[in-house]
Design a protein around this motif. Sequence first.
Motif, PDB file in Angstrom:
ATOM      1  N   ALA A  37     -11.277 -22.841 -45.555  1.00  0.00           N
ATOM      2  CA  ALA A  37     -11.504 -21.137 -45.358  1.00  0.00           C
ATOM      3  C   ALA A  37     -11.298 -20.129 -47.158  1.00  0.00           C
ATOM      4  CB  ALA A  37     -11.246 -21.325 -44.266  1.00  0.00           C
ATOM      5  N   ASP A  38     -11.831 -19.263 -47.155  1.00  0.00           N
ATOM      6  CA  ASP A  38     -11.223 -18.452 -47.454  1.00  0.00           C
ATOM      7  C   ASP A  38      -9.876 -18.093 -46.709  1.00  0.00           C
ATOM      8  OD1 ASP A  38     -11.812 -17.296 -45.876  1.00  0.00           O
ATOM      9  OD2 ASP A  38     -12.828 -15.556 -47.142  1.00  0.00           O
ATOM     10  N   GLU A  91      -8.420 -27.003 -44.056  1.00  0.00           N
ATOM     11  CA  GLU A  91      -6.922 -28.055 -43.862  1.00  0.00           C
ATOM     12  C   GLU A  91      -7.274 -27.824 -45.835  1.00  0.00           C
ATOM     13  OE1 GLU A  91      -9.492 -31.974 -44.828  1.00  0.00           O
ATOM     14  OE2 GLU A  91      -8.626 -32.724 -41.862  1.00  0.00           O
ATOM     15  N   HIS A  92      -7.593 -26.867 -46.796  1.00  0.00           N
ATOM     16  CA  HIS A  92      -7.709 -26.154 -47.351  1.00  0.00           C
ATOM     17  C   HIS A  92      -8.249 -24.731 -47.872  1.00  0.00           C
ATOM     18  CE1 HIS A  92      -8.838 -26.147 -52.215  1.00  0.00           C
ATOM     19  NE2 HIS A  92      -7.616 -25.794 -52.156  1.00  0.00           N
ATOM     20  N   GLN A  93      -7.309 -23.511 -47.542  1.00  0.00           N
ATOM     21  CA  GLN A  93      -7.142 -22.287 -47.714  1.00  0.00           C
ATOM     22  C   GLN A  93      -7.408 -21.529 -48.608  1.00  0.00           C
ATOM     23  OE1 GLN A  93      -5.503 -18.971 -44.707  1.00  0.00           O
ATOM     24  NE2 GLN A  93      -4.180 -19.716 -46.230  1.00  0.00           N
ATOM     25  N   THR A  94      -8.385 -21.016 -49.869  1.00  0.00           N
ATOM     26  CA  THR A  94      -8.580 -21.078 -50.910  1.00  0.00           C
ATOM     27  C   THR A  94      -7.814 -19.279 -51.353  1.00  0.00           C
ATOM     28  OG1 THR A  94     -10.978 -20.338 -50.177  1.00  0.00           O
ATOM     29  CG2 THR A  94     -10.821 -22.308 -51.049  1.00  0.00           C
ATOM     30  N   ALA A  95      -7.965 -18.377 -50.314  1.00  0.00           N
ATOM     31  CA  ALA A  95      -7.928 -17.393 -50.597  1.00  0.00           C
ATOM     32  C   ALA A  95      -6.622 -16.867 -49.379  1.00  0.00           C
ATOM     33  CB  ALA A  95      -8.818 -16.475 -50.720  1.00  0.00           C
ATOM     34  N   GLY A  96      -5.319 -17.339 -49.416  1.00  0.00           N
ATOM     35  CA  GLY A  96      -4.423 -16.990 -47.916  1.00  0.00           C
ATOM     36  C   GLY A  96      -3.952 -15.583 -48.580  1.00  0.00           C
ATOM     37  N   ARG A  97      -3.664 -14.480 -47.538  1.00  0.00           N
ATOM     38  CA  ARG A  97      -3.037 -13.554 -47.969  1.00  0.00           C
ATOM     39  C   ARG A  97      -1.400 -13.617 -47.144  1.00  0.00           C
ATOM     40  NH1 ARG A  97      -4.585  -9.472 -44.626  1.00  0.00           N
ATOM     41  NH2 ARG A  97      -5.884 -11.411 -43.497  1.00  0.00           N
ATOM     42  N   GLY A  98      -0.474 -13.121 -48.447  1.00  0.00           N
ATOM     43  CA  GLY A  98       0.701 -12.619 -47.517  1.00  0.00           C
ATOM     44  C   GLY A  98       0.875 -11.796 -46.841  1.00  0.00           C
TER      45      GLY A  98
END
Length: 317
Positions: A37-38, A91-98
């Motif tokens: 997921a992004d 399982e894999h986050q491609t554009a995680g935001r903080g």
Amino acid sequence: MSTSPQDGHHLHWGAEALWQRLKLLLPGLSVEIVAQADSTNTRLLERARRASRQHDGWTSRPGELDFLHPEPGTPLGRRADDVQPCLLVAEHQTAGRGRLGRAWHASAGASLTFSLALDLSPHEWSGLSLAVGLALADALEPAPEGAPRICLKWPNDLWLRDAPGAPGKGAPCGRKLGGILIETIGIGIGDHRMCVVGVGLNVAPQPDDGPSAGSACLQELVPGITAPAALARVAEPLVRALLKFEKQGFAPLAADFARRDVLVGQAVSTTAPGVPGGVAEGVDDYGGLRVRAADGVVHTLVSGEVSVRLQAGGAAC
């Protein structure tokens, strides 16, 4: 419950057992596991916008609400237009935001990235990220003997202190283990808001940034732990903490937070107007960070307004 792993290459999440436990606390909950997921927060916020037909709905951080007063297939028969609780794991986050728009880097298998969306209506939003961080820390390191190794850096980070006697690897306050991003969006009418709690945890050493560098991983504390095992540890305590916060707020948690507060007693600098720096003196009953300036005045900083760094003379935290 729904899973969509990559063929032949995925982790075993035990989603059915997790859903069976959590649905008792959150009726109507769905648990969804996706290979990629992004951003899990972004996906759940967009779903809430579509469901509430508020396509231009304002997304906020919880701390802002106290001061601004703003006006595909679905699992287990979920209707496309509902806003029931959802736990979404990637399982894999491609554009995680903080926080403050920062990127959160995560790699498949080495990170746990998930978001939990639920309708939440607390009397006060202040301190919610601290309550979430405390729930995660206590679930991952229950009843530590002596000083806890998992610490909390106001307002939304988890840090890992090096074990006693181990050679120092990072800043005096430790190394970043994980982060929390909480966003809300209005649903329905009145003051109802969908709260999306995003969590990112380093589980294993990251390929390009191992535990000897500036980040920490959970396997340093719990050897061999996997992302699914970490989720199984934290999911139910997190839900219980959110439901308790809705009723009681942050005040009952202030003393427990103090035990893991990594900034207390540290010289800090801030981006808050008029508060360039001082010494951190813990948090108040609403989760505000108290900073004593050089002139002796104590300022209270609220979530969503500032960043905090150690001042010159120590490594940044």
